[in-house]
Scaffold this motif. Structure first.
Motif, short mmCIF file in Angstrom:
data_model
loop_
_atom_site.label_atom_id
_atom_site.label_comp_id
_atom_site.label_asym_id
_atom_site.label_seq_id
_atom_site.Cartn_x
_atom_site.Cartn_y
_atom_site.Cartn_z
N PHE A 66 0.82 -1.21 0.00
CA PHE A 66 0.00 0.00 0.00
C PHE A 66 0.86 1.27 0.00
O PHE A 66 0.33 2.37 -0.10
N ARG A 78 -2.28 -6.48 -2.77
CA ARG A 78 -3.35 -5.85 -1.97
C ARG A 78 -4.57 -6.77 -1.93
O ARG A 78 -5.19 -6.94 -0.87
N LYS A 104 -11.75 -2.06 8.31
CA LYS A 104 -11.55 -1.67 6.92
C LYS A 104 -12.53 -2.44 6.03
O LYS A 104 -13.14 -1.88 5.13
N MET A 114 -15.47 -0.85 3.74
CA MET A 114 -15.47 -1.12 2.30
C MET A 114 -16.79 -1.72 1.85
O MET A 114 -17.31 -1.40 0.79
N ASN A 149 -8.39 -0.70 -5.58
CA ASN A 149 -7.04 -0.30 -5.20
C ASN A 149 -6.78 -0.46 -3.71
O ASN A 149 -5.64 -0.49 -3.26
N SER A 150 -7.85 -0.59 -2.93
CA SER A 150 -7.68 -0.85 -1.51
C SER A 150 -7.56 -2.34 -1.22
O SER A 150 -7.44 -2.74 -0.06
N THR A 172 -6.95 6.19 -2.32
CA THR A 172 -6.94 6.18 -0.86
C THR A 172 -5.54 6.46 -0.30
O THR A 172 -5.40 6.80 0.87
N THR A 189 -4.23 7.48 3.47
CA THR A 189 -3.51 6.48 4.26
C THR A 189 -2.02 6.83 4.38
O THR A 189 -1.36 6.46 5.34
#
Lengths: 459, 244
Positions: free
Chosen positions: A353, A379, A392, A396, B48-49, B182, B186
């Motif tokens: 990330f 990811r 999270k 989401m 993408n998360s 994000t 983050t």
């Protein structure tokens, strides 16, 4: 969501607190990246060379077992002793036993990221064996009891004054003398003594040639040669992925490596070791340590093509701003972020990330590793394995629920705009990381959808 | 030429003028443009998360909105790319594949489909271009500084035909601004630092506007500019190409 103490974003924020130093770090590495661009652009067939390098590696990885065995057989024929280590602990033990057998207590080492990965220095030091890193940058960080922050430029996070202070403390150089020539000479005097009084030399391996059973070590300081030639025992440690099929393949990789790493046409010393010299013993330790597992992960096997040039570090705008230590892994930067989760998903779940997925890493990679795509894939794997935390996942799910249902989306998007327009303090506060150093966008009276309905609706 | 207009969710909500400019521009050059009213988001923030697995509902909704169009045009390289790379459906694989084939970023559409060599527009200002990563490196809207390839830029070619516009290049021509979806929250500290580096270069050039093909990058730069009270405005490419 609880985060490990070493989470990349926290370490990066700490590194950025010293704004001047961070800017210097960014600019210095950008200078290296620009040098690389110049060197690459001098070769019209650069992209073809990258393709070739990538294809050779692809072929090698598909036949890795055969090439490793061929290498072993040829190395043995040359009089080299070959060892196999399945993990870091086995690697360290093998090296230790060889040293023990020769009553070696002083070891000189040329730069090797594999031994960093295995924690060899610490392991040997605990067993009363002195290991000196002889690459200048590596020596500096070793004196400071720090890990290297970059695989090619290990002390790039330090400035002249840091080196001056470190040398003053450990080598008793003049206080505040920051002259690079003076400081380098001081280190050289100490290191020369170490070379000639050591009992054994450890080197890394840049390329191991299956066809010949020989290895190539690339250094700019000639320290691998000095160590090996001055000592009766040479131990070379390599990860499985360092193997290439033929000697002629070196012509591709040696051209790619130095240009990508530092913008040099070729590394100053490309040292070829094929057999022990008379009276010397030569060992090669072949290390797996998770590499076969990565080979089995379809989406990530390409990462084993890496020739450790660090071009992806230098180009990465995140690495340049956060420094190598923020990656809490022996290999930092974009490539490290796809190698690290293979070794330990929990510990390294943050690293994929630490990227904007800008793709510059993929473009500079001399062997065309699809780094940014692998960051994206990691990811997905890490979240599926539950390393994102329950909060999270829940948020989401909520977001997905809203975004997949047009009616709910309309209502909530409208509400968000309403709150931002009339109650900006709800979003403009310190708990919102966006707002800490950035203003929120101003809110228009109507959304495009509302405008469209009034002005264009064909339906 | 029937075009489905795909407007990213945050553009719909915060930058409607970009969507209006895109619509007017496409209409001016002869397209029959429809904006499917039930569109929401392409699902990129989830993917993408690391939650691409949850994007099924978004994919389904996207397919329901955009099936059947000859072309789908979006004033955002990043969102267009997400659809091109990641739109999937087990139930409607053919529809998903057709959409992946037919989606275009705006400047790509103008250059490659409409084949316009220029636009009739006037924008007498000093402008800096922010090259967005996804558009550039993955949709190949311009050449990339890392690669040894012929230099080109679809956005620059179009901007070059705008009356009165003076374009200023930065030395790190295609470095990421640090938005990154994000990532901007983050990794707040790195994101801000990256954005500020971009701004510094544009500031040194004395531009009045920073333009680009992705409003998300511009939104991030705008947030920084406003907070630091720097007198540079951000403006989407569509607005310049549509400026009379």
């Amino acid at each position: 969501m609880s985060q490990p103490a070493t989470h990349h974003n926290k370490a990066a924020a700490a590194f950025l607190k010293n704004g001047q130093r961070a800017q210097w770090h960014d600019e210095t590495l950008w200078f290296v990246r620009a040098k690389r661009d110049k060197a690459a652009h001098q070769i019209p067939e650069w992209e073809a060379l990258r393709n070739l390098g990538s294809q050779i590696k692809e072929h090698t990885l598909s036949n890795l077992d055969e090439y490793l065995l061929q290498f072993e057989a040829n190395a043995k024929k040359n009089g080299i002793k070959v060892h196999w280590a399945n993990n870091a602990a086995e690697h360290n033990q093998i090296v230790y036993e060889i040293l023990l057998h020769h009553n070696a207590v002083n070891v000189v080492k040329s730069k090797s990221m594999l031994t960093e990965e295995c924690g060899l220095n610490h392991y040997l030091t605990e067993r009363k064996i002195s290991v000196v890193d002889t690459d200048l940058g590596e020596y500096i960080v070793q004196l400071r009891n720090e890990p290297p922050s970059h695989i090619v430029l290990p002390a790039i996070h330090l400035k002249k004054e840091d080196v001056s202070n470190t040398f003053h403390k450990h080598l008793h150089t003049e206080k505040n003398n920051q002259d690079p020539v003076y400081l380098t000479r001081a280190a050289r005097q100490v290191l020369r003594k170490k070379f000639i009084t050591a009992d054994a030399a450890i080197t890394g391996v840049n390329f191991a040639v299956a066809e010949t059973g020989g290895i190539v070590v690339c250094t700019n300081e000639g320290n691998a040669d000095l160590g090996v030639h001055a000592n009766k025992v040479h131990i070379a440690c390599m990860g499985f992925e360092k193997i290439i099929p033929r000697a002629q393949d070196l012509s591709v990789f040696l051209r790619l490596l130095a240009r990508s790493a530092t913008g040099q046409p070729i590394t100053t010393y490309s040292s070829h070791f094929h057999r022990p010299k008379a009276g010397q013993e030569m060992h090669i330790v072949l290390v797996n340590n998770g590499r076969t597992e990565q080979l089995g992960r379809e989406a990530f096997r390409n990462s084993l093509k890496c020739i450790r040039c660090a071009a992806c570090f230098n180009t990465c705008p995140v690495y340049r701003r956060s420094g190598g230590h923020s990656y809490h892994n022996s290999v930092a930067g974009p490539i490290g972020s796809i190698l690290a989760p293979n070794l330990d998903m929990r510990k390294n779940a943050d690293l994929p990330f630490a990227s904007t997925l800008c793709g510059s890493c993929t473009n500079v990679c001399p062997v065309k590793i699809n780094i940014h795509e692998q960051l994206w894939s990691w990811r997905q794997v890490l979240m599926a394995e539950g390393y994102g935390g329950a909060a999270k996942k829940t948020s989401m799910k909520l977001m997905t629920g809203v975004l997949s249902k047009p009616a709910i989306y309309r209502l909530s998007a409208g509400m968000a705009r309403f709150f931002m327009r009339y109650l900006p303090f709800l979003v403009n506060n310190r708990l919102n990381p966006w707002y800490k150093q950035r203003d929120m966008p101003s809110v228009p009276k109507e959304s495009f959808k509302d405008w469209y309905k009034k002005n264009r609706n064909h339906e | 030429m029937k075009v489905g207009l795909f407007i990213p969710c945050y553009v719909d909500q915060f930058y409607p003028q970009v969507a209006v400019a895109t619509l007017e521009l496409l209409e001016r050059y002869g397209c029959e443009v429809h904006y499917p009213l039930k569109q929401t988001c392409c699902g990129q923030p989830m993917a993408n998360s690391g939650f691409a697995s949850m994007a099924g509902g978004c994919d389904k909704n996207f397919i329901a909105n955009f099936s059947g169009y000859e072309y789908i045009v979006c004033p955002s390289g990043s969102c267009a790319l997400h659809i091109k790379e990641h739109l999937h459906s087990a139930e409607e694989p053919n529809e998903a594949a057709a959409i992946r084939e037919r989606i275009y970023e705006l400047t790509e559409f103008i250059t490659d489909v409409l084949k316009l060599e220029g636009v009739k527009a006037s924008f007498p200002h000093k402008v800096g271009l922010h090259v967005s990563c996804h558009g550039q490196r993955m949709l190949h809207l311009s050449s990339m500084s890392e690669k040894v390839e012929k230099s080109f830029s679809k956005a620059e070619a179009l901007l070059g035909t705008v009356d009165g516009l003076e374009l200023f290049r930065t030395s790190r021509a295609d470095e990421c601004c640090g938005f990154g979806g994000t990532f901007c929250v983050t990794e707040e500290a790195v994101s801000v630092s990256m954005g500020n580096t971009r701004i510094k270069e544009h500031l040194a050039n004395g531009v009045h506007y920073i333009t680009g093909g992705d409003m998300s990058c511009l939104m991030h730069l705008e947030g920084l500019l406003k907070r630091q009270k720097i007198d540079i405005k951000v403006i989407h490419l569509a607005e310049i190409l549509n400026a009379q």
